[in-house]
Design a protein around this motif. Sequence first.
Motif, PDB file in Angstrom:
ATOM      1  N   PHE A   1      -7.180   0.366   2.941  1.00  0.00           N
ATOM      2  CA  PHE A   1      -6.363   1.027   1.925  1.00  0.00           C
ATOM      3  C   PHE A   1      -5.504  -0.023   1.230  1.00  0.00           C
ATOM      4  O   PHE A   1      -4.909  -0.883   1.884  1.00  0.00           O
ATOM      5  CB  PHE A   1      -5.460   2.084   2.557  1.00  0.00           C
ATOM      6  N   GLN A   2      -5.437   0.076  -0.107  1.00  0.00           N
ATOM      7  CA  GLN A   2      -4.649  -0.901  -0.876  1.00  0.00           C
ATOM      8  C   GLN A   2      -3.867  -0.210  -1.974  1.00  0.00           C
ATOM      9  O   GLN A   2      -4.400   0.621  -2.719  1.00  0.00           O
ATOM     10  CB  GLN A   2      -5.552  -1.957  -1.511  1.00  0.00           C
ATOM     11  N   GLY A   3      -2.581  -0.545  -2.045  1.00  0.00           N
ATOM     12  CA  GLY A   3      -1.770  -0.175  -3.181  1.00  0.00           C
ATOM     13  C   GLY A   3      -1.762  -1.348  -4.150  1.00  0.00           C
ATOM     14  O   GLY A   3      -1.005  -2.306  -3.972  1.00  0.00           O
ATOM     15  N   ASP A   4      -2.643  -1.300  -5.141  1.00  0.00           N
ATOM     16  CA  ASP A   4      -2.770  -2.422  -6.070  1.00  0.00           C
ATOM     17  C   ASP A   4      -1.532  -2.559  -6.949  1.00  0.00           C
ATOM     18  O   ASP A   4      -1.049  -3.653  -7.211  1.00  0.00           O
ATOM     19  CB  ASP A   4      -4.026  -2.239  -6.923  1.00  0.00           C
ATOM     20  N   ARG A   5      -1.023  -1.395  -7.406  1.00  0.00           N
ATOM     21  CA  ARG A   5       0.213  -1.382  -8.194  1.00  0.00           C
ATOM     22  C   ARG A   5       1.055  -0.188  -7.769  1.00  0.00           C
ATOM     23  O   ARG A   5       0.598   0.959  -7.851  1.00  0.00           O
ATOM     24  CB  ARG A   5      -0.094  -1.290  -9.688  1.00  0.00           C
ATOM     25  N   ALA A   6       2.253  -0.458  -7.326  1.00  0.00           N
ATOM     26  CA  ALA A   6       3.248   0.577  -7.060  1.00  0.00           C
ATOM     27  C   ALA A   6       4.544   0.036  -7.651  1.00  0.00           C
ATOM     28  O   ALA A   6       5.205  -0.814  -7.045  1.00  0.00           O
ATOM     29  CB  ALA A   6       3.380   0.850  -5.567  1.00  0.00           C
ATOM     30  N   GLU A   7       4.912   0.501  -8.854  1.00  0.00           N
ATOM     31  CA  GLU A   7       5.938  -0.229  -9.614  1.00  0.00           C
ATOM     32  C   GLU A   7       6.902   0.681 -10.372  1.00  0.00           C
ATOM     33  O   GLU A   7       6.576   1.819 -10.724  1.00  0.00           O
ATOM     34  CB  GLU A   7       5.267  -1.190 -10.588  1.00  0.00           C
ATOM     35  N   TYR A   8       8.055   0.104 -10.583  1.00  0.00           N
ATOM     36  CA  TYR A   8       9.083   0.683 -11.459  1.00  0.00           C
ATOM     37  C   TYR A   8       8.933   0.028 -12.821  1.00  0.00           C
ATOM     38  O   TYR A   8       8.756  -1.191 -12.931  1.00  0.00           O
ATOM     39  CB  TYR A   8      10.468   0.410 -10.872  1.00  0.00           C
TER      40      TYR A   8
END
Length: 384
Positions: free
Chosen positions: A182-189
């Motif tokens: 599992f990968q969170g490639d982008r988790a951003e504000y």
Amino acid sequence: MRLLVAMLFVSTAAPAIAQDHSGHAMPSAQSPAQTECEKEAERHRAMGHSVPEGACAPKAQPTEPAQDGHTGMDHSQMDHSQMDHSQMQGMDHSTMDHSKMEGMDHSAMGHKNTQQPEQTTMDHGAMGHGTMDITPIPEGAPPAAAGSGPPRAADAIWGADAMRASRNALRTENGGMKVFWFQGDRAEYRAREDSDGYLWDVQGYYGGDTDKFWFKSEGEGAFGEQLESAEIQGLWSHAIGPWWDLQVGVRQDLSGPERTHAVIGVQGLAPYTFELDAAAFLSNKGDLTASVEGELDQRITQRLLLQPRAEVSLSAQDIPELGIGAGLDSVELGLRLRYEIAREFAPYIGVEQEWKVGQSADYARLAGEDPSVTNYVVGVRFWF
């Protein structure tokens, strides 16, 4: 005394007597150099010096003029152990050309060997080392006899049941294992001009090397408002090469007018390590769209990376209810700088520019939105 000893060494190294003529018949006539050598030898014998027999022997078949110094002189015929070197201590050897005294054991005479290391030729055959037997590396296919044995020879020793379990374990441990990733490639504000927002882009799979169940989810929105877009995909992924997977499945939109899409695409690593994800979507309303994403990790150090990223969306027709125009719908270009605190956890900062294009830009203006948006992002990339 010193002068006489020097004259003896010079005269005994004269060209006329430079080679070992043991076993050759002596000519009846002597050259002037031989006569002079014999005279010097007699003087030294009278003084008590030891002079080897045959030191003044002439050459039987001279081949070429000998060089001055001791070159060519056969010192093996000279018994240096019988020479009284205590009377030669004052002799000036600096005037003698010792660099050309081949084969002479100067260490036994107290002389310094002036021969350079690269001029020394060692006869390893005479030293008993022999020659090195270097076997060439085999080329070509293995011989037919290499596969002539029984395919399950181990069964005769360990039994078929024991070997069946072992073979199953071998297949499982070498490509047959099921892996979850599992990968969170982008988790951003996202900080932007009108209102700040957020974005997520995650994916993962469960399966083996060849076939996997792959899932993806992506969405974005502004704080305090409804989701702008959100979707989730469930895909069967099949390896069609060492670097590419073919993916087929379903996509479900979670915002706006409900849409369910059939999905077909490819995902993998293009030449020069570009990560690509391209897919086409056919909705239950007959809408045909597509998207292409690409990113490239450029290492600045072992932990600091710069990642340029691009995404392009297209549509085969106008879809007014979704604000999508035919042709090129939108373009996103971003640049992110991340630091891997651990390989599995890397915060980043960056900037991304979005453009609505063509008819899609007109739809955005009609909805009171800006078709060009700049986002300053802070986020984290993680995987497990």
